[in-house]
Design a protein around this motif. Structure first.
Motif, PDB file in Angstrom:
ATOM      1  N   THR A  43       0.788  -1.219   0.000  1.00  0.00           N
ATOM      2  CA  THR A  43       0.000   0.000   0.000  1.00  0.00           C
ATOM      3  C   THR A  43       0.825   1.276   0.000  1.00  0.00           C
ATOM      4  N   ALA A  44       2.037   1.242   0.456  1.00  0.00           N
ATOM      5  CA  ALA A  44       2.829   2.466   0.527  1.00  0.00           C
ATOM      6  C   ALA A  44       3.500   2.738  -0.810  1.00  0.00           C
ATOM      7  N   ALA A  45       3.273   3.922  -1.347  1.00  0.00           N
ATOM      8  CA  ALA A  45       3.902   4.268  -2.615  1.00  0.00           C
ATOM      9  C   ALA A  45       5.404   4.376  -2.435  1.00  0.00           C
ATOM     10  N   THR A  46       6.147   3.893  -3.421  1.00  0.00           N
ATOM     11  CA  THR A  46       7.597   3.834  -3.312  1.00  0.00           C
ATOM     12  C   THR A  46       8.292   4.700  -4.340  1.00  0.00           C
ATOM     13  N   SER A  84       9.678  13.077  -7.858  1.00  0.00           N
ATOM     14  CA  SER A  84       9.030  12.778  -9.133  1.00  0.00           C
ATOM     15  C   SER A  84       8.209  13.967  -9.604  1.00  0.00           C
ATOM     16  N   SER A  85       8.320  14.286 -10.888  1.00  0.00           N
ATOM     17  CA  SER A  85       7.600  15.421 -11.456  1.00  0.00           C
ATOM     18  C   SER A  85       6.289  15.009 -12.111  1.00  0.00           C
ATOM     19  N   LEU A  86       5.957  13.728 -12.036  1.00  0.00           N
ATOM     20  CA  LEU A  86       4.713  13.262 -12.640  1.00  0.00           C
ATOM     21  C   LEU A  86       3.525  13.841 -11.906  1.00  0.00           C
ATOM     22  N   SER A  87       2.474  14.121 -12.619  1.00  0.00           N
ATOM     23  CA  SER A  87       1.254  14.602 -11.985  1.00  0.00           C
ATOM     24  C   SER A  87       0.630  13.473 -11.185  1.00  0.00           C
ATOM     25  N   ALA A  88      -0.199  13.862 -10.209  1.00  0.00           N
ATOM     26  CA  ALA A  88      -0.820  12.863  -9.333  1.00  0.00           C
ATOM     27  C   ALA A  88      -1.675  11.858 -10.098  1.00  0.00           C
ATOM     28  N   PRO A  89      -2.534  12.271 -11.045  1.00  0.00           N
ATOM     29  CA  PRO A  89      -3.328  11.267 -11.767  1.00  0.00           C
ATOM     30  C   PRO A  89      -2.468  10.281 -12.556  1.00  0.00           C
ATOM     31  N   LEU A  90      -1.388  10.756 -13.154  1.00  0.00           N
ATOM     32  CA  LEU A  90      -0.531   9.860 -13.911  1.00  0.00           C
ATOM     33  C   LEU A  90       0.191   8.889 -12.987  1.00  0.00           C
ATOM     34  N   ARG A  91       0.642   9.381 -11.836  1.00  0.00           N
ATOM     35  CA  ARG A  91       1.273   8.483 -10.868  1.00  0.00           C
ATOM     36  C   ARG A  91       0.296   7.403 -10.422  1.00  0.00           C
ATOM     37  N   THR A  92      -0.950   7.816 -10.169  1.00  0.00           N
ATOM     38  CA  THR A  92      -1.965   6.843  -9.760  1.00  0.00           C
ATOM     39  C   THR A  92      -2.170   5.780 -10.832  1.00  0.00           C
ATOM     40  N   LEU A  93      -2.240   6.215 -12.078  1.00  0.00           N
ATOM     41  CA  LEU A  93      -2.439   5.277 -13.177  1.00  0.00           C
ATOM     42  C   LEU A  93      -1.254   4.320 -13.298  1.00  0.00           C
ATOM     43  N   LEU A  94      -0.042   4.851 -13.221  1.00  0.00           N
ATOM     44  CA  LEU A  94       1.144   4.007 -13.340  1.00  0.00           C
ATOM     45  C   LEU A  94       1.264   3.041 -12.156  1.00  0.00           C
ATOM     46  N   ARG A  95       0.905   3.516 -10.965  1.00  0.00           N
ATOM     47  CA  ARG A  95       0.937   2.608  -9.812  1.00  0.00           C
ATOM     48  C   ARG A  95      -0.099   1.501  -9.954  1.00  0.00           C
ATOM     49  N   SER A  96      -1.220   1.809 -10.603  1.00  0.00           N
ATOM     50  CA  SER A  96      -2.210   0.759 -10.863  1.00  0.00           C
ATOM     51  C   SER A  96      -1.594  -0.346 -11.707  1.00  0.00           C
ATOM     52  N   PHE A  97      -0.789   0.022 -12.688  1.00  0.00           N
ATOM     53  CA  PHE A  97      -0.109  -0.979 -13.504  1.00  0.00           C
ATOM     54  C   PHE A  97       0.959  -1.702 -12.687  1.00  0.00           C
ATOM     55  N   GLY A  98       1.675  -0.952 -11.843  1.00  0.00           N
ATOM     56  CA  GLY A  98       2.698  -1.572 -11.011  1.00  0.00           C
ATOM     57  C   GLY A  98       2.120  -2.574 -10.029  1.00  0.00           C
ATOM     58  N   GLN A  99       0.892  -2.327  -9.552  1.00  0.00           N
ATOM     59  CA  GLN A  99       0.279  -3.232  -8.586  1.00  0.00           C
ATOM     60  C   GLN A  99      -0.093  -4.569  -9.205  1.00  0.00           C
ATOM     61  N   ILE A 100      -0.089  -4.668 -10.516  1.00  0.00           N
ATOM     62  CA  ILE A 100      -0.301  -5.970 -11.148  1.00  0.00           C
ATOM     63  C   ILE A 100       0.770  -6.953 -10.695  1.00  0.00           C
ATOM     64  N   VAL A 101       1.978  -6.442 -10.479  1.00  0.00           N
ATOM     65  CA  VAL A 101       3.056  -7.272  -9.937  1.00  0.00           C
ATOM     66  C   VAL A 101       3.366  -6.855  -8.505  1.00  0.00           C
ATOM     67  N   LEU A 102       2.347  -6.334  -7.813  1.00  0.00           N
ATOM     68  CA  LEU A 102       2.382  -6.031  -6.380  1.00  0.00           C
ATOM     69  C   LEU A 102       3.399  -4.967  -6.000  1.00  0.00           C
ATOM     70  N   PRO A 120       3.733  -0.808  -5.706  1.00  0.00           N
ATOM     71  CA  PRO A 120       3.056   0.487  -5.818  1.00  0.00           C
ATOM     72  C   PRO A 120       4.031   1.563  -6.277  1.00  0.00           C
ATOM     73  N   ASN A 121       4.574   1.390  -7.434  1.00  0.00           N
ATOM     74  CA  ASN A 121       5.660   2.244  -7.911  1.00  0.00           C
ATOM     75  C   ASN A 121       5.373   2.672  -9.351  1.00  0.00           C
ATOM     76  N   ALA A 122       5.469   3.971  -9.620  1.00  0.00           N
ATOM     77  CA  ALA A 122       5.183   4.473 -10.963  1.00  0.00           C
ATOM     78  C   ALA A 122       6.195   3.968 -11.980  1.00  0.00           C
ATOM     79  N   ALA A 123       7.459   3.810 -11.576  1.00  0.00           N
ATOM     80  CA  ALA A 123       8.470   3.299 -12.497  1.00  0.00           C
ATOM     81  C   ALA A 123       8.155   1.863 -12.903  1.00  0.00           C
ATOM     82  N   THR A 124       7.648   1.080 -11.956  1.00  0.00           N
ATOM     83  CA  THR A 124       7.216  -0.283 -12.283  1.00  0.00           C
ATOM     84  C   THR A 124       6.105  -0.244 -13.323  1.00  0.00           C
ATOM     85  N   GLY A 125       5.142   0.658 -13.108  1.00  0.00           N
ATOM     86  CA  GLY A 125       4.050   0.783 -14.073  1.00  0.00           C
ATOM     87  C   GLY A 125       4.533   1.210 -15.439  1.00  0.00           C
TER      88      GLY A 125
END
Length: 302
Positions: A15-18, A23-41, A43-48
């Motif tokens: 649950t904790a964002a890593t 990071s200069s990404l906007s909050a909605p984009l970070r949320t979207l990328l973390r959603s992709f990162g959570q596919i492999v558990l 919560p990281n935008a770079a993972t997404g």
């Protein structure tokens, strides 16, 4: 893993964002990328971002599928009044992304696949609150179970094709082919295919945790080898269908100890082998059931 302490109500995913605070990404984009990162558990935008690269490298239409599903699920979760912290961590969007990927994998017509992806992703978001509450009382995380439940409801009615293991390759199983099959298994955690996509997924996991990346690779390796010993076809192995449940199980149990992680991987292998023998379409169900079994056992032994 059986000897470690269990928290009374473990979180459904990490649950904790890593992401780095700079990071200069906007909050909605970070949320979207973390959603992709959570596919492999993770919560990281770079993972997404690496997951995006894996889909582009494997099959670009998967990128559209994941975007449709994640956006629909996140919007629906917001309308349902879900917690902002869970939304920002990507916990409310990854099942939607998986629902979109599933729809595009089983439905060949793009328009129909898009419609099903939106409806299925929305359903996972509305199912999530009561379902996760029921599981949390029992000390379990929901993992990809909302996507599985929704998919099993629509799949017998709409799907026009099945997942294919790909053409059979007659070459002998040498070291290079084994490594390629294992990496393909890592790629299949997000419905991508091929060793290059698997490398990108591993890099994405490593961006959040090098330890988790090693565990994912180890889980895919052990599961792939075990499935081959149990009689899985080389075509299935080459497509990565033998290793992805092992990789996901290793990630889910990475912080629980080696014994439980190995036990979970073994259980996922057996569940997948039984399902294959019975011609059941399980997708990530072996991973979910194996993880729940180990979590329940640890809770009882604590």
């Amino acid at each position: 893993m059986l000897a470690v302490v269990v928290t009374p109500n473990p979180p459904p995913m990490h649950t904790a964002a890593t992401d780095p605070p700079s990071s200069s990404l906007s909050a909605p984009l970070r949320t979207l990328l973390r959603s992709f990162g959570q596919i492999v558990l993770q919560p990281n935008a770079a993972t997404g971002a690496c997951m995006l690269g894996a889909w582009l490298l494997s099959e670009p239409r998967l990128l559209g599928a994941a975007l449709i599903g994640a956006i629909a699920a996140n919007v629906s979760a917001m309308l349902a009044g879900s917690a902002d912290a869970d939304l920002r961590a990507g916990l409310l969007g990854f099942n939607g992304a998986l629902a979109g990927l599933t729809a595009y994998s089983f439905i060949s017509d793009p328009a129909r696949a898009s419609a099903v992806a939106i409806l299925a992703a929305t359903a996972t978001a509305w199912l999530l609150r009561p379902w996760s509450r029921w599981l949390r009382v029992r000390g379990l995380g929901y993992l990809s179970s909302p996507c599985l439940i929704v998919t099993w409801l629509w799949l017998p009615l709409i799907a026009s094709r099945s997942l294919s293991a790909g053409p059979y390759a007659a070459q002998p199983l040498d070291a290079m082919r084994f490594v390629s099959g294992v990496l393909a298994g890592v790629a299949q955690t997000g419905f991508a295919s091929g060793a290059p996509a698997g490398v990108l997924v591993l890099l994405g996991i490593a961006a959040a945790s090098r330890k988790h990346a090693l565990y994912a690779l180890g889980g895919a390796t052990l599961a792939s080898a075990a499935q081959l010993l149990l009689g899985a076809s080389l075509a299935s192995f080459d497509a990565g269908l033998s290793g992805f449940n092992g990789a996901l199980t290793a990630l889910a149990l990475a912080d629980s100890g080696y014994a439980a992680m190995l036990g979970g991987i073994a259980m996922s292998v057996l569940l997948q082998a039984v399902a294959l023998h019975c011609s059941w379409l399980t997708m990530t169900a072996p991973f979910v059931l194996a993880t729940w079994s180990i979590q329940s056992l640890r809770r009882r032994l604590a």
